[in-house]
Design a protein around this motif. Structure first.
Motif, mmCIF file in Angstrom:
data_model
loop_
_atom_site.group_PDB
_atom_site.id
_atom_site.type_symbol
_atom_site.label_atom_id
_atom_site.label_comp_id
_atom_site.label_asym_id
_atom_site.label_seq_id
_atom_site.Cartn_x
_atom_site.Cartn_y
_atom_site.Cartn_z
ATOM 1 N N THR A 74 -3.664 -0.088 -5.096
ATOM 2 C CA THR A 74 -2.380 -0.412 -4.895
ATOM 3 C C THR A 74 -2.852 -2.180 -4.447
ATOM 4 O O THR A 74 -3.993 -2.920 -4.253
ATOM 5 C CB THR A 74 -1.176 -0.627 -3.301
ATOM 6 N N THR B 161 -6.734 6.781 11.666
ATOM 7 C CA THR B 161 -8.032 8.192 11.056
ATOM 8 C C THR B 161 -8.396 7.178 9.938
ATOM 9 O O THR B 161 -8.493 7.344 9.543
ATOM 10 C CB THR B 161 -8.832 9.251 11.319
ATOM 11 N N ARG B 162 -7.341 7.977 8.992
ATOM 12 C CA ARG B 162 -7.019 7.765 7.410
ATOM 13 C C ARG B 162 -6.874 6.215 7.376
ATOM 14 O O ARG B 162 -7.899 5.823 5.943
ATOM 15 C CB ARG B 162 -5.804 7.869 7.141
ATOM 16 N N ARG C 122 -7.018 -5.480 1.982
ATOM 17 C CA ARG C 122 -6.389 -5.908 0.642
ATOM 18 C C ARG C 122 -7.079 -7.356 1.232
ATOM 19 O O ARG C 122 -7.685 -8.078 -0.234
ATOM 20 C CB ARG C 122 -5.063 -6.455 1.726
ATOM 21 N N ILE D 222 -9.665 4.163 9.587
ATOM 22 C CA ILE D 222 -10.206 3.628 9.508
ATOM 23 C C ILE D 222 -10.961 3.924 8.476
ATOM 24 O O ILE D 222 -12.444 3.056 7.768
ATOM 25 C CB ILE D 222 -10.579 4.298 10.713
ATOM 26 N N VAL D 223 -11.117 4.859 7.795
ATOM 27 C CA VAL D 223 -12.110 5.407 6.712
ATOM 28 C C VAL D 223 -11.590 5.046 5.745
ATOM 29 O O VAL D 223 -12.280 4.448 4.509
ATOM 30 C CB VAL D 223 -11.261 7.055 6.627
ATOM 31 N N GLN D 224 -10.538 5.218 4.857
ATOM 32 C CA GLN D 224 -10.135 3.905 3.939
ATOM 33 C C GLN D 224 -9.425 2.366 3.877
ATOM 34 O O GLN D 224 -9.897 1.765 2.615
ATOM 35 C CB GLN D 224 -8.507 4.404 3.245
ATOM 36 N N HIS E 120 1.243 -0.703 0.360
ATOM 37 C CA HIS E 120 -0.186 0.109 -0.235
ATOM 38 C C HIS E 120 0.972 1.325 0.262
ATOM 39 O O HIS E 120 2.048 1.017 0.363
ATOM 40 C CB HIS E 120 -1.374 0.377 1.177
ATOM 41 N N ASN E 121 0.207 2.156 -0.451
ATOM 42 C CA ASN E 121 0.941 3.640 -0.481
ATOM 43 C C ASN E 121 0.677 4.309 0.412
ATOM 44 O O ASN E 121 0.461 4.301 2.170
ATOM 45 C CB ASN E 121 0.635 4.544 -1.118
ATOM 46 N N HIS F 215 -14.147 1.704 6.306
ATOM 47 C CA HIS F 215 -15.915 2.782 5.370
ATOM 48 C C HIS F 215 -15.599 2.016 4.245
ATOM 49 O O HIS F 215 -16.347 1.729 3.446
ATOM 50 C CB HIS F 215 -15.294 4.295 6.157
ATOM 51 N N ASP F 216 -14.162 2.461 3.608
ATOM 52 C CA ASP F 216 -14.814 2.814 1.989
ATOM 53 C C ASP F 216 -15.494 0.281 1.901
ATOM 54 O O ASP F 216 -15.802 0.523 0.529
ATOM 55 C CB ASP F 216 -13.795 2.250 1.123
ATOM 56 N N PHE F 217 -15.201 0.071 2.527
ATOM 57 C CA PHE F 217 -15.596 -1.282 2.324
ATOM 58 C C PHE F 217 -16.334 -1.926 3.201
ATOM 59 O O PHE F 217 -16.695 -3.261 3.105
ATOM 60 C CB PHE F 217 -14.023 -2.376 2.416
ATOM 61 N N LYS G 110 -13.451 6.320 -6.387
ATOM 62 C CA LYS G 110 -12.987 5.085 -5.062
ATOM 63 C C LYS G 110 -14.372 4.319 -6.113
ATOM 64 O O LYS G 110 -13.610 2.945 -5.281
ATOM 65 C CB LYS G 110 -14.136 6.279 -4.045
ATOM 66 N N ALA H 251 -10.729 -8.150 1.899
ATOM 67 C CA ALA H 251 -11.994 -7.269 0.634
ATOM 68 C C ALA H 251 -11.236 -7.095 -0.303
ATOM 69 O O ALA H 251 -12.193 -7.860 -1.140
ATOM 70 C CB ALA H 251 -12.089 -6.256 1.613
ATOM 71 N N LEU H 252 -10.148 -6.943 -1.292
ATOM 72 C CA LEU H 252 -9.839 -6.301 -2.038
ATOM 73 C C LEU H 252 -9.843 -7.387 -2.941
ATOM 74 O O LEU H 252 -10.323 -7.776 -4.129
ATOM 75 C CB LEU H 252 -8.844 -5.937 -2.941
ATOM 76 N N ARG I 197 -8.894 7.912 -4.715
ATOM 77 C CA ARG I 197 -8.041 6.515 -4.215
ATOM 78 C C ARG I 197 -7.157 6.217 -5.188
ATOM 79 O O ARG I 197 -7.522 6.333 -6.150
ATOM 80 C CB ARG I 197 -8.637 5.516 -3.228
ATOM 81 N N ILE J 81 -9.103 13.133 8.132
ATOM 82 C CA ILE J 81 -8.380 11.731 7.902
ATOM 83 C C ILE J 81 -6.919 12.651 7.865
ATOM 84 O O ILE J 81 -6.218 12.215 7.472
ATOM 85 C CB ILE J 81 -8.393 10.785 7.280
ATOM 86 N N GLU K 128 0.942 7.328 18.262
ATOM 87 C CA GLU K 128 0.611 8.681 17.123
ATOM 88 C C GLU K 128 2.722 8.940 18.539
ATOM 89 O O GLU K 128 2.575 9.799 19.213
ATOM 90 C CB GLU K 128 0.205 9.537 16.591
ATOM 91 N N ARG L 238 -12.345 -1.087 -7.119
ATOM 92 C CA ARG L 238 -12.654 -3.098 -6.592
ATOM 93 C C ARG L 238 -12.416 -3.789 -8.317
ATOM 94 O O ARG L 238 -12.352 -4.450 -8.504
ATOM 95 C CB ARG L 238 -14.165 -3.489 -6.242
#
Lengths: 423, 123
Positions: free
Chosen positions: B55, A198-199, A176, A201-203, A52-53, A206-208, B78, A178-179, B52, B10, A389, B82
């Protein structure tokens, strides 16, 4: 296969971001015979499986994936003549800095080092560390192992997964899987707050549409050969699970992402002085341990949340190791740093009043507006601190101009000022 | 009808709970809950055009590892993530691969390319 020399200026144990950055530091300091030993088949360490980035913003000033971050360091090293022993394992380091290196291709070799940098990184805590009751079927593994399976070896760990622990590795693996069309039932976290950024948690969640269940943990495991189901239950404020409210989840995979432990087998053999709060060796401001000429950097010293800070710390360790190996040294430290209010750990453990230092702290609990106080010589406003952190503090020589003691306490205390603005 | 959508910022560990209020025409009336400019910008971007980076990995033949990490050269919408990952899963690359090597140009018409995140030697 690298045929090892008998003597090196600097030998670095571990070829991840810490070890590679230390090698660059050692070269910069004028060491010309540098060896990196790593047990994997290539340099890069865990970055190679972190596809990931989000890496590199601080150190390289741009956002990179893990393999790209590793490649940058590898390419920087290729510009120099250094020896790299991959597929090799350091069995032992003696107090006189003789290393015993084992490899399937070259057997056992003894090498003498002018200075050593320990950069072995960390291991993941496993199911055994938190003693989840139940049977011992296959399908239960650490999130990092699953990451290696999926991203490098090309295996899926299962079809229906539960994740225990909301650290960043767990969140990244939730996304990963989920994808890869694995059904991710949810992430379960013992604490009342998420541990990851937090980034993430969201990406990642939440995104999935992956639910995060706080104050909840896994209390049972069932399955004879393969995992069949886990039981989860809410916990009270003392983290005691309420078994009467336990529910069962059908799954074939349980990933645990419950923290990292600095990898200090060699440090223990060397008899280094250790810090129980970090799990790593006590280090001076040059990242030197309690043994002369033995330096340490990265997750072996304390668990970092960003690889960028590993690189910066390891560059310093490598430079100081290079200086030591070529007969130079910096003035010895004269001030000890002590953890005060809401400070769990501090690295380095000592500093010198003649030069600038970056000091890393970890807090015990979250706090909104606060003061970070360095004895009575310096204070700065912090906006928000969380245990997940690391806080960094730049200590400049001018802070210490009028200080003549031998210890400074660092406190993080609430800041109450009506209408006061933030930095 | 006024519509309110919620986002979690975020930008920093504070994790502000953001609210975006929209009027009948779909125009943003107000962003609330942010404590800095970054939060406001984030809410507006997430509301209008969430994007997004992708990757993932591509199967690789004859490499030292079985999978090659790849990423998009720009953020993509986004809701296409998928689909892009599924498409990339159907590909197979052959080692050796160089870092930055183009794997797919303009993936699924997004305008973003997919490139190798690392070099991979042949076994």
């Amino acid at each position: 296969m690298t045929r090892l020399a008998i003597r090196y200026d600097v030998v670095i144990v571990g070829g991840g971001p810490g070890g590679m950055s230390a090698a660059i530091g050692a070269l910069e300091a004028g060491a010309d015979r540098v060896l990196i030993v790593d047990r994997e088949i290539e340099l890069g360490g865990i970055l190679n499986q972190c596809i990931h980035n989000g890496f590199g913003l601080h150190h390289f000033g741009e956002e990179l994936t893990g393999p790209e971050y590793a490649s940058r360091l590898i390419e920087e090293l290729l510009d120099h003549r250094i020896d790299v022993a991959t597929d090799s394992y350091v069995l032992d380091v003696d107090a006189d800095r003789t290393l015993t290196v084992a490899s399937p291709s070259t057997g056992i070799t003894r090498v003498q080092a002018g200075a050593v940098v320990l950069a072995m990184g960390a291991r993941e805590r496993t199911r055994g560390a938190i003693r989840i009751p139940g049977s011992r079927p296959s399908g239960i593994m650490t999130a990092g192992l699953a990451q290696k399976f999926v991203n490098q070896l090309g295996y899926l760990p299962g079809r229906r997964a539960v994740i225990l622990g909301s650290g960043d590795i767990g969140l990244i693996m939730a996304r990963r899987l989920a994808l890869e069309d694995v059904e991710v039932h949810g992430v379960y976290e013992l604490m009342p707050h998420a541990n990851g950024l937090t980034r993430n948690i969201v990406q990642c969640l939440h995104d999935f549409d992956i639910p995060l269940h706080l104050s909840t943990t896994v209390v049972g495991i069932e399955g004879s050969r393969r995992l069949e189901r886990v039981a989860v239950a809410p916990v009270d404020e003392n983290f005691e699970p309420d078994l009467a409210r336990a529910t069962e989840i059908e799954c074939d995979t349980l990933l645990v992402s419950i923290g990292l432990i600095p990898e200090n087998e060699l440090s223990a053999k060397l008899g280094l002085r250790m810090d129980p709060t970090t799990g790593g060796p006590v280090v001076s401001s040059t990242m030197e341990t309690s043994r002369d000429g033995v330096f340490a950097a990265g997750n072996v010293v304390h668990i970092h949340d960003l690889v960028d800070f590993v690189s910066q710390e390891a560059l310093l360790a490598g430079r100081c190791a290079g200086e030591f190996a070529t007969g130079r040294s910096r003035p010895a430290d004269n001030i000890r740093l002590l953890a005060g209010a809401n400070v769990a750990s501090i690295v380095p453990h000592t500093i010198s009043s003649d030069r600038e230092h970056v000091v890393y702290l970890r807090v015990r609990r979250s706090m909104e507006k606060s003061w970070l106080r360095l004895g009575e010589v310096y204070e700065k406003r912090l906006r928000y601190v969380v245990p997940a952190e690391m806080v960094s503090l730049k200590v400049r020589p001018r802070f210490l101009e009028n200080f003549h003691g031998d210890a400074l306490k660092i406190d993080i205390v609430p800041r109450e000022e009506p209408g006061g603005d933030d930095e | 009808m006024i519509e309110i959508t919620h986002y979690l910022c975020i930008g920093c560990p504070l994790g502000c709970r953001l609210e975006v209020e929209e009027d009948e025409m779909g125009a943003v009336v107000e962003v609330r809950g942010h404590s800095c400019r970054k939060g406001k910008d984030f809410a507006e971007r997430e509301h209008h055009d969430p994007r997004r980076m992708v990757t993932t990995t591509v199967a690789v033949h004859n490499g030292v590892w079985a999978r090659l990490p790849v990423h998009t050269t720009a953020e993509v919408p986004k809701d296409m993530v998928r689909e892009i990952v599924r498409y990339l899963r159907s590909l197979e690359a052959a080692a050796p691969v160089e870092r930055g090597q183009l794997m797919v140009a303009d993936v699924l018409g997004t305008g973003a390319d997919v490139v190798a995140s690392r070099g991979l030697d042949a076994e």
